[in-house]
Motif scaffolding. Structure first.
Motif, PDB file in Angstrom:
ATOM      1  N   SER A   1       6.379   7.098  58.443  1.00 53.31           N
ATOM      2  CA  SER A   1       5.818   7.533  57.494  1.00 53.31           C
ATOM      3  C   SER A   1       4.559   6.733  56.905  1.00 53.31           C
ATOM      4  N   ARG A   2       4.717   5.411  57.104  1.00 46.75           N
ATOM      5  CA  ARG A   2       3.541   4.538  56.542  1.00 46.75           C
ATOM      6  C   ARG A   2       2.176   4.276  57.544  1.00 46.75           C
ATOM      7  N   ILE A   3       2.243   4.962  58.420  1.00 47.35           N
ATOM      8  CA  ILE A   3       0.991   4.868  59.444  1.00 47.35           C
ATOM      9  C   ILE A   3       0.200   6.005  59.247  1.00 47.35           C
ATOM     10  N   PRO A   4      -1.424   5.876  59.372  1.00 45.47           N
ATOM     11  CA  PRO A   4      -2.170   6.725  59.175  1.00 45.47           C
ATOM     12  C   PRO A   4      -1.896   8.373  59.683  1.00 45.47           C
ATOM     13  N   THR A   5      -2.414   9.110  59.075  1.00 46.76           N
ATOM     14  CA  THR A   5      -2.080  10.690  59.290  1.00 46.76           C
ATOM     15  C   THR A   5      -2.894  10.826  60.666  1.00 46.76           C
ATOM     16  N   SER A   6      -3.950  10.132  60.729  1.00 48.32           N
ATOM     17  CA  SER A   6      -4.890  10.558  62.026  1.00 48.32           C
ATOM     18  C   SER A   6      -3.983  10.126  63.333  1.00 48.32           C
ATOM     19  N   ALA A   7      -2.955   9.310  63.084  1.00 49.27           N
ATOM     20  CA  ALA A   7      -2.179   9.086  64.192  1.00 49.27           C
ATOM     21  C   ALA A   7      -1.326  10.311  64.714  1.00 49.27           C
TER      22      ALA A   7
ATOM     23  N   VAL B   1      14.848  11.544  83.791  1.00 50.73           N
ATOM     24  CA  VAL B   1      13.838  11.805  82.403  1.00 50.73           C
ATOM     25  C   VAL B   1      14.733  11.539  81.006  1.00 50.73           C
ATOM     26  N   LEU B   2      15.928  11.974  81.263  1.00 52.61           N
ATOM     27  CA  LEU B   2      16.773  11.556  79.838  1.00 52.61           C
ATOM     28  C   LEU B   2      16.802  10.219  79.484  1.00 52.61           C
ATOM     29  N   VAL B   3      17.195   9.348  80.457  1.00 52.02           N
ATOM     30  CA  VAL B   3      17.304   8.027  80.150  1.00 52.02           C
ATOM     31  C   VAL B   3      15.906   7.271  79.907  1.00 52.02           C
ATOM     32  N   THR B   4      14.735   7.599  80.476  1.00 51.31           N
ATOM     33  CA  THR B   4      13.574   6.983  80.360  1.00 51.31           C
ATOM     34  C   THR B   4      13.041   7.691  78.729  1.00 51.31           C
ATOM     35  N   SER B   5      13.260   8.805  78.541  1.00 51.46           N
ATOM     36  CA  SER B   5      13.026   9.520  77.227  1.00 51.46           C
ATOM     37  C   SER B   5      13.650   8.619  75.930  1.00 51.46           C
ATOM     38  N   LEU B   6      14.917   8.508  76.120  1.00 47.92           N
ATOM     39  CA  LEU B   6      15.570   7.577  75.357  1.00 47.92           C
ATOM     40  C   LEU B   6      15.065   6.121  75.158  1.00 47.92           C
ATOM     41  N   ILE B   7      14.715   5.559  76.448  1.00 49.27           N
ATOM     42  CA  ILE B   7      14.144   4.102  76.150  1.00 49.27           C
ATOM     43  C   ILE B   7      12.840   4.161  75.203  1.00 49.27           C
ATOM     44  N   ALA B   8      12.025   5.210  75.975  1.00 47.24           N
ATOM     45  CA  ALA B   8      10.865   5.248  75.465  1.00 47.24           C
ATOM     46  C   ALA B   8      10.565   5.663  73.622  1.00 47.24           C
ATOM     47  N   SER B   9      11.715   6.400  73.416  1.00 43.62           N
ATOM     48  CA  SER B   9      11.887   6.757  71.945  1.00 43.62           C
ATOM     49  C   SER B   9      12.481   5.348  71.096  1.00 43.62           C
ATOM     50  N   VAL B  10      13.263   4.947  71.772  1.00 44.05           N
ATOM     51  CA  VAL B  10      13.708   3.433  70.931  1.00 44.05           C
ATOM     52  C   VAL B  10      12.519   2.463  70.884  1.00 44.05           C
ATOM     53  N   LEU B  11      11.914   2.325  72.133  1.00 42.60           N
ATOM     54  CA  LEU B  11      10.908   1.303  71.899  1.00 42.60           C
ATOM     55  C   LEU B  11       9.805   1.830  71.243  1.00 42.60           C
ATOM     56  N   GLY B  12       9.311   3.028  71.220  1.00 40.09           N
ATOM     57  CA  GLY B  12       8.374   3.493  70.403  1.00 40.09           C
ATOM     58  C   GLY B  12       8.687   3.554  68.909  1.00 40.09           C
ATOM     59  N   SER B  13       9.700   4.115  68.509  1.00 34.63           N
ATOM     60  CA  SER B  13      10.217   3.781  67.263  1.00 34.63           C
ATOM     61  C   SER B  13      10.195   2.424  66.766  1.00 34.63           C
ATOM     62  N   ALA B  14      10.534   1.336  67.553  1.00 37.85           N
ATOM     63  CA  ALA B  14      10.447  -0.035  67.031  1.00 37.85           C
ATOM     64  C   ALA B  14       8.974  -0.512  66.842  1.00 37.85           C
ATOM     65  N   LEU B  15       8.157   0.082  67.775  1.00 37.36           N
ATOM     66  CA  LEU B  15       6.642  -0.383  67.571  1.00 37.36           C
ATOM     67  C   LEU B  15       6.119   0.432  66.208  1.00 37.36           C
ATOM     68  N   VAL B  16       6.487   1.578  66.115  1.00 37.70           N
ATOM     69  CA  VAL B  16       5.987   2.407  64.869  1.00 37.70           C
ATOM     70  C   VAL B  16       6.437   1.811  63.529  1.00 37.70           C
ATOM     71  N   LEU B  17       7.669   1.440  63.485  1.00 37.59           N
ATOM     72  CA  LEU B  17       8.209   0.714  62.248  1.00 37.59           C
ATOM     73  C   LEU B  17       7.564  -0.582  62.081  1.00 37.59           C
ATOM     74  N   ARG B  18       7.257  -1.163  63.323  1.00 35.47           N
ATOM     75  CA  ARG B  18       6.601  -2.331  62.995  1.00 35.47           C
ATOM     76  C   ARG B  18       5.156  -2.210  62.395  1.00 35.47           C
ATOM     77  N   ARG B  19       4.243  -1.314  62.882  1.00 35.78           N
ATOM     78  CA  ARG B  19       3.167  -0.858  62.440  1.00 35.78           C
ATOM     79  C   ARG B  19       3.090  -0.509  61.144  1.00 35.78           C
ATOM     80  N   GLY B  20       4.216   0.445  60.722  1.00 34.77           N
ATOM     81  CA  GLY B  20       4.075   0.685  59.318  1.00 34.77           C
ATOM     82  C   GLY B  20       4.213  -0.308  58.393  1.00 34.77           C
ATOM     83  N   ARG B  21       5.203  -1.394  58.897  1.00 31.86           N
ATOM     84  CA  ARG B  21       5.186  -2.687  57.936  1.00 31.86           C
ATOM     85  C   ARG B  21       3.896  -3.381  57.702  1.00 31.86           C
TER      86      ARG B  21
END
Length: 404
Positions: free
Chosen positions: A152-158, A371-391
């Motif tokens: 929610s805190r990163i630019p709309t362009s993302a 596919v399922l396991v990797t997508s879960l890993i990517a979603s967790v890692l991606g979420s952590a990076l996005v939250l960090r970028r939001g801060r």
């Protein structure tokens, strides 16, 4: 004064993103239900439901519910994706070359490198002559859903960048499906498909709006492509790209936006989750999880998605901007691009579809689990990076204490 067409496109994009956010949540719920169901004492009932056949045998459409979800419901999803891509190309971010080229290059990098890694790791394994394509596509609903929940805190362009590259690399994935999984091409039905597409295009040009023409025409196009030997979901993209985008005088919205408005909730809220329910039922135990990281097919998908997608999207974006081929979206920083590249490693809908088409038996089960396991890993890692970028963006935008 703002451009009315730009305002309309922004409004439609916001509606699209809201629908995909809900759809991403439903997709996750459906996948979770499938995994719990098949690994429970009632697993046999899941298999019986998935394999239950229905449909007219005289038309060669007596198919299992799982096949109907894969060939039928996903055609609606790809039709909506085709509509969104057409709108992007005509009135959206992809309408301007400098803006369009970046997500296209990013998508290309995010397709080529995963394919190369998957092919190299799985070289010589039975089924890899087509299974190398499994990690090439980013799941639009899943990735946008995760981004909406955490970004929610990163630019709309993302969001625009992620949507654009996901649409483009899904289109590449669809093209690969059409090329790799076309067998025994029936020329007569192929000509019928082309004729139906021409009639659809002419009807659009003549401003015909009645669903009494378009619904039977769309169903016939789907059936003709299915009978021609080409995967029927390609019919959805074809008709989406032939739909008129710009509104005529007196029209509030063009046909593409009207259709997307009506069909997007059904696509994101029903079609994709039902497909996920039937495609995600994989018996997962310690042995299966071990195979994901040791079997050549499983490992090729894990590395193709996590490494290939992330490095491919980020690297091609950096090269394009570094050498002046494209410009970086407004407000987006390199940390944001890395977070989005990680979200791009979420491969679900198209990856599972290619798995269904390219593999059978235990290999297919291992690939689905990967596919399922990797997508879960990517979603967790991606979420952590996005939250960090939001801060980081929040701290950057906060005024310095004591300064007005």
């Amino acid at each position: 004064m703002s451009d009315p067409s730009s305002a309309a496109w922004t409004s439609s994009l916001n509606r699209y993103l809201r629908a995909e956010t809900v759809g991403g949540s439903l997709l996750l719920a459906a996948a979770a239900i499938a995994l719990v169901w098949i690994n429970s004492p009632f697993g046999e009932s899941y298999i019986a439901l998935r394999d239950f056949e229905i449909g007219p045998e005289s038309l060669h459409l007596h198919l299992s519910l799982g096949t109907w979800a894969k060939d039928g419901l996903l055609a609606v999803f790809f039709f909506v994706a085709g509509l969104e891509l057409k709108r992007e190309l005509v009135t959206g971010e992809l309408a301007e070359r400098k803006k369009a080229i970046l997500p296209v290059i990013a998508a290309a990098g995010g397709v080529v490198l995963p394919a190369v890694i998957a092919a190299a790791v799985g070289w010589g394994t039975p089924g890899m002559e087509r299974a190398w394509a499994i990690p090439v596509a980013t799941d639009i609903a899943f990735a946008l859903g995760v981004l909406a929940l955490t970004g929610s805190r990163i630019p709309t362009s993302a969001r625009v960048f992620l949507l654009s590259l996901a649409v483009v690399d899904d289109l590449i994935g669809i093209a690969l499906i059409a090329i790799l999984f076309t067998s025994g091409l029936a020329l007569g039905w192929m000509l019928a498909t082309v004729a139906a597409a021409v009639v659809y295009w002419l009807a659009q040009q003549r401003r015909i709006t009645t669903p009494w023409l378009y619904v039977p025409l769309a169903l016939f196009t789907w059936y003709a492509m299915h009978s021609a030997g080409i995967h029927a979901t390609v019919a959805g993209v074809l008709l989406g790209l032939l739909t008129r985008v710009r509104a005529d005088p007196g029209e509030d919205y063009g046909p593409a936006e009207r259709l997307a408005h009506h069909l997007q909730p059904w696509s994101a809220g029903l079609c994709v989750p039902v497909f996920a329910l039937f495609a995600s039922g994989v018996p997962i135990g310690a042995e299966m999880l071990g195979n994901v990281f040791t079997d050549p097919i499983g490992l090729s998908i894990v590395l193709g998605l996590l490494v290939g997608k992330t490095v491919g999207i980020f690297g091609s974006t950096w090269i394009a901007i570094r050498f002046g081929l494209a410009t970086k979206p407004t407000g987006l920083q390199w940390g944001d691009v890395l977070a989005l590249a990680m979200l791009g490693a979420i491969g679900f809908t198209v990856s599972l579809l290619i798995t269904e088409l390219s593999l059978t038996g235990e290999s297919a089960e291992i690939a689905k689990a990967a596919v399922l396991v990797t997508s879960l890993i990517a979603s967790v890692l991606g979420s952590a990076l996005v939250l960090r970028r939001g801060r980081a963006h929040r701290q950057r935008n906060e005024p310095t204490e004591g300064v007005e």
